[in-house]
Enzyme design. Sequence first.
Site, PDB file in Angstrom:
ATOM      1  N   GLY D 149     -24.534  19.165  62.538  1.00  0.00           N
ATOM      2  CA  GLY D 149     -25.757  19.935  62.345  1.00  0.00           C
ATOM      3  C   GLY D 149     -26.220  19.838  60.901  1.00  0.00           C
ATOM      4  O   GLY D 149     -25.469  19.463  60.007  1.00  0.00           O
ATOM      5  N   CYS D 150     -27.485  20.179  60.683  1.00  0.00           N
ATOM      6  CA  CYS D 150     -28.054  20.041  59.342  1.00  0.00           C
ATOM      7  C   CYS D 150     -27.398  21.013  58.365  1.00  0.00           C
ATOM      8  O   CYS D 150     -26.880  20.609  57.322  1.00  0.00           O
ATOM      9  CB  CYS D 150     -29.566  20.236  59.388  1.00  0.00           C
ATOM     10  SG  CYS D 150     -30.120  21.737  60.233  1.00  0.00           S
ATOM     11  N   TYR D 151     -27.386  22.285  58.720  1.00  0.00           N
ATOM     12  CA  TYR D 151     -26.757  23.259  57.821  1.00  0.00           C
ATOM     13  C   TYR D 151     -25.269  22.951  57.618  1.00  0.00           C
ATOM     14  O   TYR D 151     -24.773  23.006  56.481  1.00  0.00           O
ATOM     15  CB  TYR D 151     -26.910  24.676  58.370  1.00  0.00           C
ATOM     16  CG  TYR D 151     -28.297  25.265  58.304  1.00  0.00           C
ATOM     17  CD1 TYR D 151     -28.981  25.408  57.097  1.00  0.00           C
ATOM     18  CD2 TYR D 151     -28.924  25.744  59.457  1.00  0.00           C
ATOM     19  CE1 TYR D 151     -30.236  25.984  57.038  1.00  0.00           C
ATOM     20  CE2 TYR D 151     -30.187  26.321  59.410  1.00  0.00           C
ATOM     21  CZ  TYR D 151     -30.843  26.454  58.203  1.00  0.00           C
ATOM     22  OH  TYR D 151     -32.081  27.039  58.155  1.00  0.00           O
ATOM     23  N   CYS D 154     -24.696  20.067  55.002  1.00  0.00           N
ATOM     24  CA  CYS D 154     -24.943  20.456  53.610  1.00  0.00           C
ATOM     25  C   CYS D 154     -23.909  21.480  53.140  1.00  0.00           C
ATOM     26  O   CYS D 154     -23.412  21.401  52.021  1.00  0.00           O
ATOM     27  CB  CYS D 154     -26.368  21.003  53.495  1.00  0.00           C
ATOM     28  SG  CYS D 154     -27.004  21.058  51.826  1.00  0.00           S
TER      29      CYS D 154
END
Lengths: 346, 346, 346, 346
Positions: D149-151, D154
């Site tokens: 996932g994106c979160y 990061c």
Amino acid sequence: MIKAGIIGSTGYAGQELVRILVGHRETQIKWFGSRSYIDKKYSEVYRNMFQIIENNCLDDNMEELAKQVDVIFTATPQGLCSSLVSEEILSKVKVIDLSADYRIKDVKIYEEWYKLKHQSPQFIGEAVYGLCEINRNDIKNARLVANPGCYPTCSTLSIYPLIKEGLIDLNSIIIDAKSGTSGAGRGAKIDNLYCEVNENIKAYGVTVHRHTPEIEEQLSYAANKEIKINFTPHLVPMNRGILITAYASLSKDVSYEQMKAVYDKYYQNEKFVRVLDKDICPETKWVEGSNYVDVNFKIDPRTNRVIMMGAMDNLVKGAAGQAVQNMNLMFGLKESMGLDLVPMFP
Amino acid sequence: MIKAGIIGSTGYAGQELVRILVGHRETQIKWFGSRSYIDKKYSEVYRNMFQIIENNCLDDNMEELAKQVDVIFTATPQGLCSSLVSEEILSKVKVIDLSADYRIKDVKIYEEWYKLKHQSPQFIGEAVYGLCEINRNDIKNARLVANPGCYPTCSTLSIYPLIKEGLIDLNSIIIDAKSGTSGAGRGAKIDNLYCEVNENIKAYGVTVHRHTPEIEEQLSYAANKEIKINFTPHLVPMNRGILITAYASLSKDVSYEQMKAVYDKYYQNEKFVRVLDKDICPETKWVEGSNYVDVNFKIDPRTNRVIMMGAMDNLVKGAAGQAVQNMNLMFGLKESMGLDLVPMFP
Amino acid sequence: MIKAGIIGSTGYAGQELVRILVGHRETQIKWFGSRSYIDKKYSEVYRNMFQIIENNCLDDNMEELAKQVDVIFTATPQGLCSSLVSEEILSKVKVIDLSADYRIKDVKIYEEWYKLKHQSPQFIGEAVYGLCEINRNDIKNARLVANPGCYPTCSTLSIYPLIKEGLIDLNSIIIDAKSGTSGAGRGAKIDNLYCEVNENIKAYGVTVHRHTPEIEEQLSYAANKEIKINFTPHLVPMNRGILITAYASLSKDVSYEQMKAVYDKYYQNEKFVRVLDKDICPETKWVEGSNYVDVNFKIDPRTNRVIMMGAMDNLVKGAAGQAVQNMNLMFGLKESMGLDLVPMFP
Amino acid sequence: MIKAGIIGSTGYAGQELVRILVGHRETQIKWFGSRSYIDKKYSEVYRNMFQIIENNCLDDNMEELAKQVDVIFTATPQGLCSSLVSEEILSKVKVIDLSADYRIKDVKIYEEWYKLKHQSPQFIGEAVYGLCEINRNDIKNARLVANPGCYPTCSTLSIYPLIKEGLIDLNSIIIDAKSGTSGAGRGAKIDNLYCEVNENIKAYGVTVHRHTPEIEEQLSYAANKEIKINFTPHLVPMNRGILITAYASLSKDVSYEQMKAVYDKYYQNEKFVRVLDKDICPETKWVEGSNYVDVNFKIDPRTNRVIMMGAMDNLVKGAAGQAVQNMNLMFGLKESMGLDLVPMFP
């Protein structure tokens, strides 16, 4: 009719003060101070004021101003107000300082975080911290009010009830704040150009932002104990608005309803603090252009923490609106006079 | 105290009407109509209204409404108002229609451009086109006011004086318009998603936009002769604001001063139309949140054309503000009551 | 491997040139010129280049540069390139000037619109106007290319075929242009601050913008007759992108299909000019980050006019991308090398 | 040449995958799946692709696809990929799933947070979590990769080194995340309209966002111990970009240099993770359009906490770019092939 003078009327906060005072039926602005634009028409600096304000900008002469007006607002860089104020001035006129000069009681902390020598420490003790919802009575009798910073206003109001009622661990407070770009002022800097801010988000002043000790001082009063926090502001591509997201560990078991009751205890009679309904997160757009602070919270049983949220217009409740709220209190007017601003959406 | 009802109160224009009427001291909103949100709290649809509006949304029952209120605002899709209005209703209540149903006198043109059959053509003749600066006297006595479209308001006011005074070639008028996204309404469409609009600009409705015949009709009245124009709207990544840039060939030799005098002749006593100083181009930000239209012009001797410019908040002077201005006129109130809105900057 | 030097590499156009050349497999940047940031790491000025560019900024020494590189790009304010270029330099190195110094053949017009004395008029005749789709062959042999302005590129390509084929009245051309804010450069000016540009649109430089004579000159070549136009640029709250909306009267009866065939005649073999499908309006977002110009048109039989539209990334096809396209032509490389940039959406 | 098929090619992540693969010299897209747009030209759904992609959209037929291509990307809502995958399919083709279906190893946690019954739990064990910097070797041999996932991408990369090296208190981790609006997808929802997102910031999914357990699982692997965190995402008015600001208490005394050495230990050979210089805060704009994650940290001796920051393009390293990075690893190509994307600024 109150006669008002503004020193620093051509910054964003100064101009917002003009916008609000134009709609305040008991006040008249007599002095549009602006070192940068002396003798220029105010409405040429802010063309939204065309045909509304006919005055020219004037110098920042506080002594002269003190003779002509009832209240002086200083919306100026740190250090200016404290270099101008004197006993003689305070004996003639009320002063509402939108800079940080009188917000921090410990002059050493001020000088350390602001890298400035304070020019009139003798007035720090007298100055009242103008967070109306908390210091209302003291403000009414003040000669000199230190108008709170934008982040401290939103942060303190969002966290205050839980500290007062002893619900959170005082060593665990972290504030992650997000601000629109008007908070950076109207100075011509590359960092604040449209192309640099648009489509971008970043933290700044991490661990060293000057609003940190101001927030800590106010929360410490609530706790009756010294508090240290982490405070991290971020620059958001929007003109106005501050959102704070604060985290703390719970110091006791508490239900949603109990915590809601705590917030209501402090704010149910406060016009300008709106405790939102369950599960509704504050949004800056819902308060834009108004003096409201929207607050709410969410308990996380998995981590035993509470997330506190607050949204506010940085130029209104975070600066000019609160300054007018203070003025109203100082002059015995209705506290909300001139502040019945309905948030503008969209 | 005027009792007002709003049909379509949960669109952007309807909500702006609520925002303005909350600050109007002679009006009380009695009916928040919204087919989509019946029985839902208004402040749950627009959370900026939390603790300001306590009402629930109601159905669009115009007959019932007519019994309860003095004025009905319809901020609804084309065709709805004209399907609801009747002689009985108009005998009881004043109607201000923010849709296009009664703006165009020639029903065939309406039906051709709007692809709709008009449901009550018998009232078109009676309806007054509510552009206050031009039709002030007729509005005062109207039962039914057709509130002008956003683009037509800004376009007409920007061009009108030059046509009236015969300064421009009537066959040469081109209007290039730019609008913020609130003009597209609150419908959930991919085209209006943040990611599609942000960092983007485009023309739309080229040669076929439905405000074209409305502008042509109003300009034709000014000219006393039929006028055809080109009108090209563009979608701009901002919430509010309309800017129009209009072009026309000069029909006679005229200096800046002479043309300025023409604009002043029509607008120097108009509170809401501001003719800017020489060489100052209107900007939408300077009128945001207010009922002002800022206009100016520039003569190009190289091409013998004049460039006319106008800026306006599409939701205020372009919709809700003008509707309130019309209401004030219809009820004999001060025309600017509730409209002393200082533009918000930044 | 072509060795390239950039004078003015820290402006927005200069940096875009760096971005594109980093991805160009036959070029190596040897000199990052920047008067403002001499000896500073390039990646500290543009942190997107961190770990990509390790070089420091250097002075704008064109003579030294001429010894070290094969091609010099000047992305500098008007007047600088023309003050530096000499026969000796041109004998050693090819020069692609992104400023306006060599774009206008009539030095009097240049000096009148730019308010500058031209420092090397002797090279104006030799310089080739680098609009690749039109002057491809001349560019291939040029020592000195005048890279076109952003507005002129988009305007000329959008209108050119209709003039060449005699379809429009040459006295009737009006260009209404809209640009993102990067076109204003990276200078620290209040007008370009985020809060001043965001939520705002305005015209600027009305009747006096310096791209006017450049567009007129190029259109005049196409017409083989002197043309005067109206050109009005607008500042739009977005980083990148230019949209032009142009108007002209038809000089003969022409169908959609006929006009489409005209556009196709000129552009069907052009990789970087995309003639869109019927009724599709160009949008700047669809070309962002790429070297494309999207064009289309709409005939309005009511007014006998055609509306021509073009969208482009001002920093790519409007500056750095076109400069690289010119370089490719000048060095005999594939014209699109390094320019296979797919537009980024959203 | 790798033949690729994309299921869900018309979402924002799917389209970004198309953008990147168009520039990948060893891959050819053979199948543009899109349930919503079957038989429609891809370039009519995303007009940036005009004249670049000539294909029509096809149905989501994974069995047919498995016969035609070497790798399938699924950029679809949760639950779809897991309902389509089978042993037969995995025996023929590699699958890179951009949804969450195979990211979480404990199917109960998946079903609890996603409110879905998992359709093919038998493949969860086999699926490799495709965070290349951490699981590089496993990815090389995988048939089925769960693209992170994106979160989580990061967040994990920003915190991972400090956990691995035992520098932070595992009970103290708080992640405050900010995302551009493309993360919300291309669905037509009122909440994602331009006017609702612009000039606004808010938290959402507080305490219940579904990326929470994914982050916890990855951090727990690093710690070799179960970790619970607070994770609060915010919606920011920008198209692209994720910024995370993470807080943790230090578990031992550590200097800036020591902590920097820890980050460098993990990332100095990682092309796509850039550890910024001292005191430089990551900004999303610096990585826009690229596959980079910029990370940095700041120690606060006053509170004994570290603030960790990471910035990334949510559609590239947070989705499509990482998917291509995974594909490169799975097919034995150079890991960065097709990903030499220089961040676009401004």
